[in-house]
Motif scaffolding. Structure first.
Motif, short mmCIF file in Angstrom:
data_model
loop_
_atom_site.label_atom_id
_atom_site.label_comp_id
_atom_site.label_asym_id
_atom_site.label_seq_id
_atom_site.Cartn_x
_atom_site.Cartn_y
_atom_site.Cartn_z
N HIS A 1 -7.31 -9.03 -10.73
CA HIS A 1 -6.71 -7.63 -10.55
C HIS A 1 -8.04 -6.70 -9.69
CE1 HIS A 1 -3.24 -7.82 -13.37
NE2 HIS A 1 -3.07 -8.44 -12.47
N LEU A 2 -9.06 -6.81 -10.42
CA LEU A 2 -9.96 -6.05 -9.91
C LEU A 2 -10.62 -6.59 -8.32
CD1 LEU A 2 -12.18 -5.41 -13.02
CD2 LEU A 2 -10.74 -3.84 -11.85
N GLU B 1 -10.55 -4.37 -5.16
CA GLU B 1 -11.64 -4.11 -4.15
C GLU B 1 -11.22 -4.72 -2.90
OE1 GLU B 1 -16.21 -6.09 -3.73
OE2 GLU B 1 -15.10 -6.18 -5.59
N ALA B 2 -10.59 -5.69 -2.52
CA ALA B 2 -10.01 -5.97 -1.32
C ALA B 2 -9.26 -5.26 -0.60
CB ALA B 2 -9.37 -7.51 -1.37
N LEU B 3 -8.22 -4.45 -1.25
CA LEU B 3 -7.50 -3.39 -0.73
C LEU B 3 -8.56 -2.20 -0.53
CD1 LEU B 3 -4.69 -3.11 -3.16
CD2 LEU B 3 -4.42 -3.61 -0.46
N GLY B 4 -9.46 -1.73 -1.21
CA GLY B 4 -10.54 -0.82 -0.96
C GLY B 4 -11.04 -1.11 0.31
N ARG B 5 -11.74 -2.30 0.30
CA ARG B 5 -12.51 -2.60 1.57
C ARG B 5 -11.57 -2.57 2.79
NH1 ARG B 5 -17.52 -4.34 1.07
NH2 ARG B 5 -18.24 -5.02 -1.01
N ALA B 6 -10.44 -2.93 2.79
CA ALA B 6 -9.53 -3.05 3.85
C ALA B 6 -9.44 -1.47 4.50
CB ALA B 6 -8.15 -3.56 3.49
N VAL B 7 -9.20 -0.80 3.72
CA VAL B 7 -8.95 0.60 4.11
C VAL B 7 -10.15 1.35 4.62
CG1 VAL B 7 -8.69 3.18 3.13
CG2 VAL B 7 -7.27 1.09 2.34
N ALA B 8 -11.56 1.00 3.81
CA ALA B 8 -12.83 1.56 4.55
C ALA B 8 -13.07 1.00 5.86
CB ALA B 8 -13.76 1.08 3.37
#
Length: 418
Positions: free
Chosen positions: A210-211, A215-222
């Motif tokens: 899950h984490l 992190e993958a979602l957060g990096r995609a947005v960034a």
């Protein structure tokens, strides 16, 4: 033995001891009562046999007194110390006693003329601590089992050896039950530990996945927002530090961390022309940009384990005075996690280097935050942050993206119990 195993061992031991403490007295009482009942039923059977033998069941006719006397004499000195036989009107026909029966007769409670229809027994303790059993038996003829033809009452002083045997049997049963409870606890312990270890391992695996997805979602947005991705790590770490200062724990802290990391997840749906525009957005473009909040809510609401991020994702642009968006919430109507994140987000935006700006000094950053306290920021949250702001600033000033990632991972593992 780790702390969990120690706690498990202590709890199972306490439960086993409690079960033994509760079950053993019950087993003692049940066994003692059964042994006593066995003695009573033996006496009843023997009394019926002798009464039948001497013809003292149907107590009528000229020889009724003689039959009753012979039966009473036979019963006294056998299983009974006192034997009394009454006719169907409750008149005593015969009585016989042993020497011991004569000695205790005055200590026995008196009773009214017998009129009972079912047999029963009593037990009581004499002045010298000896136990006495007293049985009451209605007599019925074989031809007419419903008609009472007389009554037999017998008193037995329970001998010391029999009392000791009854107690020994009861004690043995109690000890066996207590021992069985402890053995069961001992046998259960390794099973519980193994199951718990397996569950903990699986929970860690699921949480790690899950984490990783978070992190993958957060990096995609960034990456879409022309950022290095370190911003998400920094604001989540800062928010966690403020939350700890405010006493957040368990689910509340987990929600704060996940929400802070994914606060801008809705920007995935914003067109590049608007998201990456170098200049100021016009009114229509700003309106579209604001929709990233609603899109973010939809994203986290559709993934079960991310639903705890909803508070920050939905309200991270709200302001204390109600001038924010999208719902114009104010004061404590704004979720606490979102109020904490607002401070962390602006602090990081001002004090860190971005592609379009240089970092501000600590003093300048804090002066801006102070000026907006009461309008943008919750004063209570700002007071908590102010106590750790210098430490946070100095710590982040020495960290690259990998360093701040490790900082956040440390807090995640602590608050998620990994």
């Amino acid at each position: 033995m780790n702390s969990f195993n120690k706690r498990t061992a202590v709890r199972i031991a306490l439960v086993s001891a409690l079960l033994a403490a509760l079950a053993s007295p019950v087993a003692w009482l049940v066994t003692y009562k059964r042994t006593e009942d066995g003695t009573v039923w033996l006496a009843l059977d023997e009394s019926r046999r002798l009464l039948h033998h001497f013809g003292a069941i149907t107590l009528s006719g000229m020889d009724a007194d003689d039959k009753a006397r012979k039966a009473a004499d036979a019963l006294a000195g056998g299983l009974f110390d006192i034997a009394e036989i009454y006719n169907q009107e409750g008149v005593k026909l015969a009585q016989a006693m042993t020497e011991e029966g004569k000695a205790i007769e005055e200590q026995l409670p008196s009773h009214v003329r017998p009129i009972y229809r079912a047999g029963f027994h009593e037990r009581f303790r004499l002045e010298d601590k000896r136990w006495v059993l007293r049985v009451f038996v209605p007599l019925r003829g074989a031809a007419d089992t419903d008609r009472i033809t007389g009554y037999f009452e017998g008193v037995r002083v329970v001998p010391t050896w029999q009392r000791e045997q009854m107690r020994a049997n009861a004690l043995s049963a109690a000890l066996m039950v207590g021992f069985a409870s402890l053995v069961c606890g001992t046998a259960i312990y390794p099973v519980v530990v193994r199951l718990s270890t397996d569950n903990e391992r699986k929970a860690r695996e699921i949480l790690d996945s899950h984490l990783s997805m978070m992190e993958a979602l957060g990096r995609a947005v960034a990456m879409r927002d022309s950022d290095t991705g370190a911003h998400n790590f920094r604001v989540a770490w800062i928010a966690a530090r403020i939350g700890e200062r405010l006493g957040l724990r368990d689910r509340a802290m987990q929600s704060l961390i996940v929400g802070s990391f994914l606060h801008d997840v809705g920007k995935i749906s914003i067109p590049d022309a608007i998201l990456l525009k170098p200049g100021k957005l016009d009114a229509e473009e700003s309106k579209i940009m604001h929709t990233h909040v609603a899109h973010g809510e939809e994203i986290v609401s559709g993934i079960g384990w991310l639903k705890d991020a909803h508070a920050v994702v939905a309200a991270h642009h709200e302001k204390w005075d109600g001038s924010g968006y999208p719902r114009k919430l104010s004061g404590e109507a704004i979720p606490l996690a979102a109020r904490i994140f607002a401070v962390a987000d602006v602090f990081d935006a001002l004090s860190s280097k971005r592609p379009y700006k240089e970092p501000m000094s600590f003093e300048t950053t804090m002066s801006i935050l102070a000026a907006d306290t009461g309008s943008h920021f919750d004063p209570h949250v700002m007071a908590a942050f102010r106590a750790i702001a210098r430490e946070v600033f100095n710590r982040l000033g020495q960290c690259n993206e990998e360093d701040v990632r490790r900082l956040l991972e440390e807090r995640v593992r602590f608050h998620f119990g990994i």
